[in-house]
Design an enzyme around this catalytic site. Structure first.
Site, PDB file in Angstrom:
ATOM      1  N   HIS A  66       0.817  -1.159   0.107  1.00 36.92           N
ATOM      2  CA  HIS A  66      -0.078   0.118   0.002  1.00 36.92           C
ATOM      3  C   HIS A  66       0.757   1.322   0.041  1.00 36.92           C
ATOM      4  O   HIS A  66       0.404   2.286  -0.288  1.00 36.92           O
ATOM      5  CB  HIS A  66      -0.845  -0.021   1.275  1.00 36.92           C
ATOM      6  CG  HIS A  66      -0.297  -0.168   2.393  1.00 36.92           C
ATOM      7  ND1 HIS A  66       0.184  -1.469   2.975  1.00 36.92           N
ATOM      8  CD2 HIS A  66      -0.098   0.938   3.459  1.00 36.92           C
ATOM      9  CE1 HIS A  66       0.710  -1.172   4.031  1.00 36.92           C
ATOM     10  NE2 HIS A  66       0.587   0.389   4.479  1.00 36.92           N
ATOM     11  N   GLY A 113       0.572  -6.104  -1.882  1.00 37.83           N
ATOM     12  CA  GLY A 113      -0.655  -5.323  -1.364  1.00 37.83           C
ATOM     13  C   GLY A 113      -1.486  -6.167  -0.600  1.00 37.83           C
ATOM     14  O   GLY A 113      -2.092  -5.993   0.379  1.00 37.83           O
ATOM     15  N   ASP A 145       4.726  -2.840   9.848  1.00 38.24           N
ATOM     16  CA  ASP A 145       4.512  -3.449  10.957  1.00 38.24           C
ATOM     17  C   ASP A 145       3.289  -3.973  11.282  1.00 38.24           C
ATOM     18  O   ASP A 145       3.203  -5.131  12.050  1.00 38.24           O
ATOM     19  CB  ASP A 145       4.713  -2.502  12.249  1.00 38.24           C
ATOM     20  CG  ASP A 145       4.017  -1.168  12.334  1.00 38.24           C
ATOM     21  OD1 ASP A 145       3.234  -1.137  11.223  1.00 38.24           O
ATOM     22  OD2 ASP A 145       4.113  -0.293  13.141  1.00 38.24           O
ATOM     23  N   SER A 338       4.761 -39.047   0.309  1.00 38.63           N
ATOM     24  CA  SER A 338       3.323 -39.133  -0.101  1.00 38.63           C
ATOM     25  C   SER A 338       3.102 -38.713  -1.466  1.00 38.63           C
ATOM     26  O   SER A 338       2.332 -39.292  -2.420  1.00 38.63           O
ATOM     27  CB  SER A 338       2.401 -38.736   1.057  1.00 38.63           C
ATOM     28  OG  SER A 338       2.235 -39.400   2.203  1.00 38.63           O
ATOM     29  N   GLU A 359       2.647 -24.479   3.999  1.00 36.26           N
ATOM     30  CA  GLU A 359       2.089 -24.178   2.590  1.00 36.26           C
ATOM     31  C   GLU A 359       2.369 -22.710   2.046  1.00 36.26           C
ATOM     32  O   GLU A 359       2.360 -22.689   0.718  1.00 36.26           O
ATOM     33  CB  GLU A 359       0.774 -24.907   2.590  1.00 36.26           C
ATOM     34  CG  GLU A 359       0.740 -26.350   2.495  1.00 36.26           C
ATOM     35  CD  GLU A 359       0.599 -26.614   4.070  1.00 36.26           C
ATOM     36  OE1 GLU A 359       0.774 -27.787   4.597  1.00 36.26           O
ATOM     37  OE2 GLU A 359       0.426 -25.787   4.956  1.00 36.26           O
TER      38      GLU A 359
END
Length: 624
Positions: A66, A113, A145, A338, A359
């Site tokens: 931002h 963003g 922050d 797996s 993930e």
């Protein structure tokens, strides 16, 4: 430091000018970090702004996206964009200076963003630099922050410490204020330091408006104590710094200054500056090792009828593709035994990155690796990709070239129960802009699609099955993205059966059962769900009087059935008689066979649905 102070003033003034002109934006969030960015671009960032593709350029990521007025003001200060574009192009329709940064700008590596993503993406870039490229560039990430409340930021610090990423530098702009008021830690920089150190980072706490202190902190990233660990510079700053009317005010987040206030602010800051920053050039790269051209891939072959799990074929194929293309790398979420990504880890340990149970970081690292031209395959249980969905979504905005693989999908996985059953993943991935969604039914098609994924730009998703099922195709078959396979067809078919993955086998069994009732069924393997072979689907349904049964090991919303309906609508078919079999209840534990039957997506239920469609069509066609 006088010149740097002038650069900082220019960045503040231009952040105000651009956001006021646009009527929106985040000038105060930009002003708090202006001193950090001024020192960085003037004295430490090694970057050839004329050649953003230079391999030794440092990388600058605004995780606090931002603060785009600050980033774009920096681009203007180094001469990369004009003042006219900065003022007249910011947040305007059809212009490239969008509200939050995206790679439509050549100096932007990843879209930001959505907070909590820039630092995780930076980990991928740093991994590439240290372990793959062998180049001395650094990755500088400006963090807010507020976003330090995101768990993904701590995943990033954890993995950057694990991989000893001393080429990664996080700058935390601790300006105390978030969107609606104070952040959870406010100005408690000691708490930030303890937390970062707990994750293995080297920390430096500074006054974020003391130019000399900033300069010393940035110079320290080359110090002996910075080796083999990331550096976090924790800078205490003031939101809106430079304009006394808004400094440290909770009322100005995300608000441009009205024109009269902007005039006062610019006057207080000493007026406009037009100086151009002459920063550091990147080092000259050493002669690069010549990479062999990508060779033809010798994919693994499988015997027709042999029972092979598609997840196993994924691992086999990834090794084959990786042996011919050194850009292919692999990541996994600690389930490589797996997903079978472990085969790649054993074959090419230098191109494999274990992300453990993280993930979000796995997908972000894949995005960062793709920035450097690598082709990352990231795998885990399909259900667990849901927690990384925002990173996948942002990867699409970044135009990332990422390959995702989800195993253990659907109720077919059996006794593990619903927490492990991906029943939403197809809908999730179909909704990603321009994503390719693939769901192979056997080992041969899986291997071919892994190769296609490596060759297809953008985000691709491959859904694999836990259980072993018969090989349906020989090695001569081709599986183009956007295709489908007619496994059974005749000139007098009564009904079309459509499946993908495990339900293809159920459709074939159902077709055999129907044949014993003198009902002929056309069977389609929709291995490519997005894009779908709409022509094949529409033609089959047209040839069978509109009668079609779709069976999928997925919730009814957004998966195979929805894709088939979209295809039929696109072909203007109005005569559809559809039976849509999907997982509509909440599953529990059981065997794969028990759960497929419980969900109503096994061969018996497909046969029953087809029989009912035909019976209904006979009734509907009987004269009254």
């Amino acid at each position: 430091m006088d010149t740097v102070a002038e650069v900082a003033a220019r960045l503040r003034v231009d952040s105000i000018r651009s956001s006021t002109s646009a009527g929106s934006g985040h000038p105060t969030s930009s002003m708090s970090a202006a001193d950090l960015v001024a020192v960085l671009i003037s004295r430490h960032l090694r970057y050839d702004w004329r050649d953003p593709a230079a391999v030794t350029n440092d990388h600058l990521i605004f995780s606090k996206g931002h603060a785009s007025p600050l980033l774009y003001s920096a681009f203007a200060a180094v001469g990369a964009i004009t003042d006219e574009e900065l003022i007249d192009g910011y947040r305007r329709f059809g212009q490239r200076l969008q509200g939050h940064p995206t790679p439509v700008l050549p100096w932007v590596d990843v879209a930001t963003g959505s907070l909590g993503q820039g630092l995780p993406d930076g980990v991928g870039l740093a991994l590439a630099g240290k372990y793959l490229d062998g180049l001395p560039y650094r990755v500088w990430v400006l963090c807010g922050d507020s976003e330090m409340a995101e768990g993904s930021m701590w995943e990033a610090l954890d993995k950057s410490s694990y991989y000893k990423l001393d080429n990664l530098v996080a700058l935390i702009d601790v300006n105390r204020l978030g969107q609606r008021g104070p952040t959870d830690l406010g100005w408690d920089v000691a708490a930030y330091e303890r937390r970062c150190q707990a994750f293995g980072a080297r920390t430096v706490v500074i006054d974020g408006h003391d130019l000399t202190a900033i300069d010393d902190a940035m110079a320290g990233v080359a110090a002996p104590d910075a080796v083999d660990r990331p550096t976090v510079i924790i800078a205490k700053t003031i939101k809106g710094k430079g304009f006394s009317e808004v400094e440290d005010s909770p009322d100005w987040h995300g608000k441009p200054l009205p024109e009269d206030m902007a005039e006062r602010a610019i006057a207080e800051l000493g007026g406009r500056r037009r100086l151009i920053v002459r920063g550091l050039e990147p080092p000259t790269p050493a002669p690069a090792e010549e990479w062999d051209a990508v060779e033809a891939v010798d994919l693994p072959g499988y015997q027709l009828g042999a029972d092979i799990a598609t997840r196993k074929a994924y691992g086999d194929a990834l090794v084959s593709v990786g042996s011919r293309n050194r850009h292919v790398v692999a990541l996994d979420g600690e389930v490589g035994n797996s997903t079978h990504a472990g085969e790649f880890a054993r074959a090419f340990p230098d191109r494999y990155f274990e992300m453990f149970i993280a993930e979000q970081q796995m997908v972000a690292a894949a995005t960062g690796l793709s920035v450097r031209g690598y082709i990352p395959f990231a795998s885990t249980f399909a259900a667990f990709l849901t927690r990384a969905y925002d990173f996948i979504r942002m990867g699409a905005i970044s135009d990332a070239n990422v390959k995702l693989v989800g195993s253990h999908a659907g109720v077919e996985i059996g006794a593990d129960g619903p927490s492990q059953m991906a029943l939403e993943d197809l809908a999730m991935m179909r909704a990603v802009h321009d994503a390719v969604v693939l769901y192979p039914s056997d080992a041969t098609s899986t291997a071919a699609l892994v190769q296609s994924m490596a060759e297809t730009p953008g985000i691709c998703y491959l859904r694999t099955t836990r259980g072993a099922y018969p090989v349906l195709y020989d090695a001569t078959e081709e599986f183009p993205v956007g295709g489908a396979k007619l496994l059974r067809a005749s000139d007098h078919d009564d009904v079309t059966l459509i499946g993908a993955g495990v339900t293809v086998h159920e459709c074939l069994s159902a077709a055999e059962q129907l044949a014993s009732e003198n009902i002929t069924a056309r069977v389609i393997d929709c291995y490519s769900i997005k894009p779908m072979d709409t022509a094949t689907v529409a033609a089959a349904v047209g040839a069978t009087g509109g009668r079609v049964v779709v069976a999928e090991d997925h919730h009814p919303e957004g998966g195979l059935g929805s894709a088939v309906l979209d295809a039929l609508v696109a072909h203007d078919r109005a005569d559809i008689r559809l039976a849509h079999l999907a997982v509509r209840g909440m599953p529990g534990s059981g065997t794969a066979r028990e759960l497929l039957a419980w969900a109503g997506i096994d061969a018996d239920h497909i046969q029953e649905a087809a029989t009912m469609l035909i019976a209904k069509s006979v009734v509907d066609s009987t004269p009254r």
